[in-house]
Design an enzyme around this catalytic site. Structure first.
Site, short mmCIF file in Angstrom:
data_model
loop_
_atom_site.label_atom_id
_atom_site.label_comp_id
_atom_site.label_asym_id
_atom_site.label_seq_id
_atom_site.Cartn_x
_atom_site.Cartn_y
_atom_site.Cartn_z
N LYS A 26 0.63 -1.19 -0.03
CA LYS A 26 0.01 -0.05 0.20
C LYS A 26 0.96 1.20 -0.20
O LYS A 26 0.63 2.32 -0.89
CB LYS A 26 -0.98 0.06 1.25
CG LYS A 26 -1.92 1.07 1.14
CD LYS A 26 -2.61 1.14 2.53
CE LYS A 26 -3.65 -0.01 2.67
NZ LYS A 26 -4.22 -0.17 3.86
N ARG A 98 -2.81 3.19 9.04
CA ARG A 98 -3.15 1.79 8.45
C ARG A 98 -2.12 1.16 8.02
O ARG A 98 -1.22 1.25 7.72
CB ARG A 98 -3.95 2.27 7.08
CG ARG A 98 -5.22 2.93 7.18
CD ARG A 98 -5.67 3.05 5.71
NE ARG A 98 -6.40 4.31 5.69
CZ ARG A 98 -7.66 4.42 5.34
NH1 ARG A 98 -8.44 3.29 5.42
NH2 ARG A 98 -8.33 5.50 5.16
N GLY A 107 -8.34 -6.98 5.66
CA GLY A 107 -9.03 -7.05 6.78
C GLY A 107 -8.11 -7.90 7.92
O GLY A 107 -8.93 -8.22 8.85
N MET A 109 -5.43 -6.93 9.30
CA MET A 109 -4.68 -6.13 10.41
C MET A 109 -5.40 -4.90 10.42
O MET A 109 -6.65 -4.67 10.08
CB MET A 109 -3.22 -5.81 9.98
CG MET A 109 -2.47 -7.21 10.07
SD MET A 109 -0.75 -7.15 9.65
CE MET A 109 -0.98 -6.66 7.94
N ARG A 342 -4.24 -0.91 -6.10
CA ARG A 342 -3.41 -2.08 -6.12
C ARG A 342 -3.69 -2.75 -7.05
O ARG A 342 -5.05 -2.54 -7.63
CB ARG A 342 -3.63 -2.81 -4.40
CG ARG A 342 -5.10 -3.03 -4.17
CD ARG A 342 -5.42 -3.74 -2.90
NE ARG A 342 -6.73 -3.68 -2.79
CZ ARG A 342 -7.31 -3.99 -1.62
NH1 ARG A 342 -6.49 -4.19 -0.30
NH2 ARG A 342 -8.44 -3.90 -1.42
N HIS A 458 -6.53 -42.13 -2.59
CA HIS A 458 -7.17 -42.88 -3.74
C HIS A 458 -8.31 -41.86 -4.30
O HIS A 458 -8.33 -41.74 -5.54
CB HIS A 458 -7.40 -44.23 -3.26
CG HIS A 458 -8.38 -45.07 -4.34
ND1 HIS A 458 -9.79 -45.04 -4.38
CD2 HIS A 458 -8.00 -45.60 -5.42
CE1 HIS A 458 -10.31 -45.72 -5.55
NE2 HIS A 458 -9.14 -46.35 -6.01
N SER A 776 9.79 -42.07 -16.51
CA SER A 776 8.60 -41.27 -16.20
C SER A 776 8.63 -41.25 -14.35
O SER A 776 8.56 -42.21 -14.05
CB SER A 776 7.30 -41.98 -16.64
OG SER A 776 6.27 -40.94 -16.43
N CYS A 844 4.80 -38.16 -14.10
CA CYS A 844 3.39 -38.49 -14.12
C CYS A 844 2.66 -38.54 -12.92
O CYS A 844 1.33 -38.89 -12.76
CB CYS A 844 3.16 -39.77 -14.76
SG CYS A 844 3.80 -41.17 -14.37
N TYR A 864 8.58 -33.59 -20.39
CA TYR A 864 7.11 -33.51 -20.23
C TYR A 864 6.52 -33.67 -18.94
O TYR A 864 7.36 -34.29 -18.10
CB TYR A 864 6.45 -34.40 -21.35
CG TYR A 864 6.76 -35.72 -21.11
CD1 TYR A 864 5.60 -36.48 -20.32
CD2 TYR A 864 7.60 -36.52 -21.72
CE1 TYR A 864 5.68 -37.64 -19.88
CE2 TYR A 864 7.63 -37.87 -21.13
CZ TYR A 864 6.75 -38.55 -20.60
OH TYR A 864 6.72 -39.80 -20.32
C1 PEP Z 1 3.24 -42.21 -8.92
O1 PEP Z 1 3.42 -42.91 -8.22
O2 PEP Z 1 3.59 -41.00 -9.05
C2 PEP Z 1 2.53 -42.71 -9.93
C3 PEP Z 1 1.99 -41.70 -11.14
O3 PEP Z 1 1.94 -43.97 -10.32
P1 PEP Z 1 0.51 -44.34 -9.10
O4 PEP Z 1 -0.05 -43.01 -8.52
O5 PEP Z 1 -0.29 -44.89 -10.02
O6 PEP Z 1 1.22 -45.20 -8.11
#
Ligand code: PEP
Ligand code: MG
Length: 888
Positions: A26, A98, A107, A109, A342, A458, A776, A844, A864
């Site tokens: 500010k 302020r 809000g 402080m 801001r 899961h 991966s 992944c 990737y």
């Molecule tokens: C992992 O373990 O990051 C993965 C991609 O495999 P999974 O989540 O299926 O165990």
């Protein structure tokens, strides 16, 4: 000679926008506006720095002589500029105090207004303004705010006194109180002050100022501010600055007023200023919402000239700061004052539109516009959400595990979710936690709610993959599956009762909250197209079924980075065969069941490969422990007991006992560290062989149909040892050759790679690379095994406490733990590429959709990231942001 004391106080004319670390956001922006000059008019003042705050807190909450002297000097200059003195009984200067941290903490402080008033000065103010009521009302507000904020007096005591004064006068609004009422209220407030603190309300204005500054500094360590910092990842040692500014008054009559304005529409992002204005009122009346505000068009009618100036200023500030602005202003007797500006907070769809428009208008480069987008919030654009206008009363809160909102009737079992959905009912699947065989219920349900588990549980993973909203770990839910009911604090909910969940915020409600749909509009499309130009990391999706792959393509994925084949074994037609296969006593019986599964599996792969034609598709061979597909031992035991009790022992009972025996044989204490991943392939090679045959046959069929071969990548999970990989690679190549030969087809090109998801695999990256075409990184398991934190329940348990106590700043399952897991990733990359320079590298795990982790993966040199389809747009923008940030 002693070193010169640090400079703790800056006049507005000395600061600039670059100084936000020292002056707070500010303070830096006020200084910048003051520097820009006319037509912008900023009430004079100065900023006490964040360093002064830290020094103050380190000194145990004392304003040192140095700081006091610097404040006095700045105050002297302010008095000179304003032509008035603080506490002057004939014409007092009034100031506001302020807080203003480096990043805005709305809000959180404290603020104290009207400093400088006292028993004598109030008369001077009345005289000068010719408005006695106004003067006493200002004094009343000072004692109230000072009492509450600085002296810590319970605000209800003051509110109670106001209510009593109102009822005595027969008034319903504070504005109906008259001068005499306000005068009496001041007396009453001062009495409360004395009674509560044991001292008189300070009449010395300098004392008021110094105490107010100290109390703003102390508010940095208030419970609210600490909690806000924890939630928003703001470091504790930044401190807050304090802005001391001459008061201007919007409540001086019909030619006055106060308001807030945005340089663009704050809801839609449309390129026209918007805002709220209240005539004859102070700023706090606008924000408190007690009076109905007007919009800016109505302001134009009331105060045309200040309105014209406001629009011009707001637009010029946006150009100057290069971003949408949110300003506060006051008009005092026809003169417009800018109080603060801001960067405007905006909902994600507005953020995207603003970015696209600003580039089109030539205000920003595409790189600049992209960098201003909060990538993590973009997922909300693809899912419906709770109507932000709705007055929500949450029933419980949990981990926001998969974004989007959903409403439906409660069901406590996956089968009933399937049944009821088939009858056209919208259902929410509520479970303590979920398991592989609940997945059919996920498809059927509109959303998933669990009382246990976190972002990597899961339920969270599967829900995110499918784009189903999910709230996990709502620990207030006490679920009784047998009785089909749950208690949440005092509320009892039964199966069939309505419930609403918001997986973006983690909120659970039993209200009928309206949902608002969102679309991927042309602005979003534009931003994503630019992202692909700048990003180096390619973005793929984790997709198990053709429907996921369709979403993956819709959101711009460049391939499938992970197909978890285990999800294909679920569903009514497969699970029974799968169970028979697992329960088989010998290899021949197992091969018979596998032969039944093979055509189904081939069909699955054909579907997936056809959708992804021409793009890489990484298919992972079976990974989870086998007993995930089996009935639970307790359920079997209960069933056996029931049958024996009702019909005695018969063949069916014997069969069930055989099953129970095998289920118990397969049971493991730590299944996630047990017989899973490539260990399955080594123990039951016929399973992997069946999968490879199905993959290859599907690829041949798709090539014939589509005319081009899919880019097949076959992946081995949970590899620890070089020899595991060697054996699995040999199995894949041998089986694939057999299929091609059997079909008399041209060979289908494919590569073979490995998941890197165990610390040992990272450390022997060079030796694994000798047998792998790609790595991966499975950062879910890698995080679990590196930290020794269960991916299924840490977040619902101790991690909450770890976060609260700042042992970790983010869940390592959400954002990569760079020091530990990240270091292992870097090691594997370096060793792997040393052995094989053309080794393809991807990730992944769930981190593939997290912007901060994506920045890390960019830096680590991966090729990737692969994430759930609904996170693909986030990943595309985050990949571009990482590349842009790395260049500057
Ligand atoms: C992992 O373990 O990051 C993965 C991609 O495999 P999974 O989540 O299926 O165990
Ligand atoms: Mg894994």
């Amino acid at each position: 000679m002693a070193a010169a004391p640090p400079k703790y106080v800056y006049r507005f004319s000395e600061g600039s926008r670059e100084m936000r670390e020292l002056l707070g956001g500010k303070g830096a922006n006020i200084a910048e506006m003051a520097r820009l000059g006319p037509p912008i008019r900023v009430p004079s003042g100065f900023t006490v720095t964040t360093e002064a705050c830290i020094a103050f807190l380190e000194a145990g909450g004392a304003v040192t002589d140095d700081l006091g002297r610097q404040i006095d000097a700045a105050l002297g200059e302010l008095e000179e500029e304003a032509g008035r003195r603080l506490g002057d009984p004939s014409d007092p200067l009034l100031i506001s105090v302020r807080s203003g941290a480096r990043v805005s903490m709305p809000g959180m402080m404290d603020t104290v207004l009207n400093i400088g008033l006292g028993d004598e000065a109030v008369a001077g103010l009345a005289e000068r303004t010719q408005n006695e009521r106004f003067a006493w009302d200002s004094y009343r507000r000072l004692v109230q705010m000072f009492g509450n904020v600085v002296a810590g007096i319970d605000g209800m005591l003051f509110e109670g006194a106001i209510r009593a004064a109102r009822s005595q006068r027969g008034a319903s609004l504070d504005t109906e109180l008259e001068t005499d009422d306000l005068r009496s209220l001041v007396e009453e407030f001062k009495r409360i002050f004395l009674e509560q603190t044991g001292r008189e309300f300070p009449q010395d204005p300098r004392r008021q100022l110094v105490e107010a500054v100290g109390s703003v500094f102390e508010s940095w360590n208030g419970a609210r501010a600490i909690e806000y910092r924890r939630l928003n990842g703001i470091p504790d040692d930044w401190g807050t600055a304090v802005n001391v500014q001459q008061m201007v008054f919007g409540n001086r009559g019909d030619d006055s007023g106060s308001g807030v304005a945005f340089s663009r529409d704050e809801i839609t992002g449309a390129p026209r200023p918007s805002g709220d204005f209240l005539g004859n009122a102070q700023g706090e009346d606008v924000v408190s919402g007690t009076r109905d505000t007007s919009d800016l068009e109505e302001m134009a009618e009331m105060l045309p000239e200040p309105h014209r100036q406001l629009i011009e200023i707001v637009e010029s500030l946006e150009r100057h700061f290069g971003d949408m602005q949110d300003v506060e202003f006051t008009v005092e007797e026809g003169t417009l004052y800018m109080l603060q500006t801001r960067t405007a907070k905006r909902p994600p769809h507005a953020a995207v539109r603003v970015a696209a428009d600003m580039v089109e208008e030539g205000l920003l480069s595409r790189e600049e516009a992209l960098s201003k987008i909060d990538a993590a919030k973009l997922e909300a654009l693809l899912h419906p959400s709770f109507d932000p206008e709705f007055d929500l009363d949450p029933l419980a809160r949990g981990v926001p595990a998969s974004p989007g909102a959903a409403k439906g009737r409660i069901v406590f079992a996956a089968e009933r979710a399937v049944e009821q959905a088939a009858e056209g009912e919208r259902v929410i699947l509520v479970r303590p936690f979920t398991e592989a065989d609940d997945v059919a219920g996920f498809h059927a349900a509109k959303g998933i709610l669990t009382s246990e588990g976190g972002k990597a549980s899961h339920a969270a993973l599967v829900a995110r993959g499918m784009g189903r909203p999910c709230v996990c770990g709502a620990s207030a839910l006490d679920i009784d599956l047998e009785a089909r009911e749950m208690r949440v604090d005092g509320t009892l909910l039964r199966e069939g009762d309505p419930i609403a969940i918001d997986g973006t915020s983690g909120v659970v409600s039993i209200q009928d909250v309206p949902l608002v749909e969102t679309e991927m509009d042309r602005y979003f499309q534009t931003v994503l197209d630019w992202s692909d130009e700048f990003g180096r990391l390619e973005v793929r999706a984790n997709a198990d079924r053709p429907a996921d792959a369709v979403n993956a393509r819709r959101f711009g994925a460049r391939g499938v980075g992970l197909c978890r084949t285990e999800h294909m074994f679920l569903g009514d037609d497969r699970q029974a065969v799968m169970q028979r296969m697992i329960l088989a006593d010998d290899e021949t019986a197992r091969r018979d069941s596998l032969a039944e599964l093979e055509p189904l599996q081939r069909g699955d792969f054909e579907g997936l490969l056809a959708v992804m034609a021409g793009m890489p598709v990484t298919i992972r061979l079976l990974d989870p422990p086998l007993h995930e597909f089996l009935p639970r031992a307790e359920d079997l035991a209960v069933e056996i007991e029931r049958r024996v009790a009702t019909g005695g022992r018969d063949e069916a009972v014997e069969r069930l006992e055989g099953e129970l025996h095998r289920v118990r044989q397969l049971e493991e204490t730590n299944p996630m560290l047990g017989t899973r991943g490539c260990r399955l392939g080594l123990l039951f090679p016929e399973v992997y062989e069946m999968q490879v045959r199905a993959i290859l046959a599907a690829a041949v069929a798709v090539r014939e149909r589509e005319g081009s071969a899919p880019e097949l990548e076959i992946m081995i999970p949970l590899v620890d040892y070089e020899r595991e990989l060697v054996a699995m690679r040999e199995l894949v190549e041998r089986t694939a050759a057999g299929v091609v030969e059997g079909l008399g087809a041209e060979p289908v090109p494919f590569s073979v790679g490995t998941m890197i998801e165990l610390p040992r695999a990272c450390l022997i990256g060079d030796r694994l690379a000798a047998h792998a075409d790609f790595f991966s990184f499975g950062t879910n398991d890698l995080t679990q095994t590196t930290l020794g934190f269960s991916r299924d329940d840490s977040e619902g348990r101790f991690l909450t406490e770890y976060l609260r106590r700042k042992i970790v700043s983010r869940s390592p399952f959400e954002t990569i733990d760079t020091d530990g897991v990240g270091e292992l990733v870097r090691t594997a990359v370096e060793r792997g590429r040393r052995e094989r320079s053309d080794l393809a590298l991807g990730i992944c795990g769930e981190h593939g959709g997290d912007p901060d982790s994506i920045a890390f993966f960019h830096g680590a040199g991966l090729d990737y990231v692969s994430c759930s389809p609904f996170r693909v747009p986030i990943a595309r923008v985050a990949a571009a942001q990482a590349a842009i940030a790395a260049k500057v």
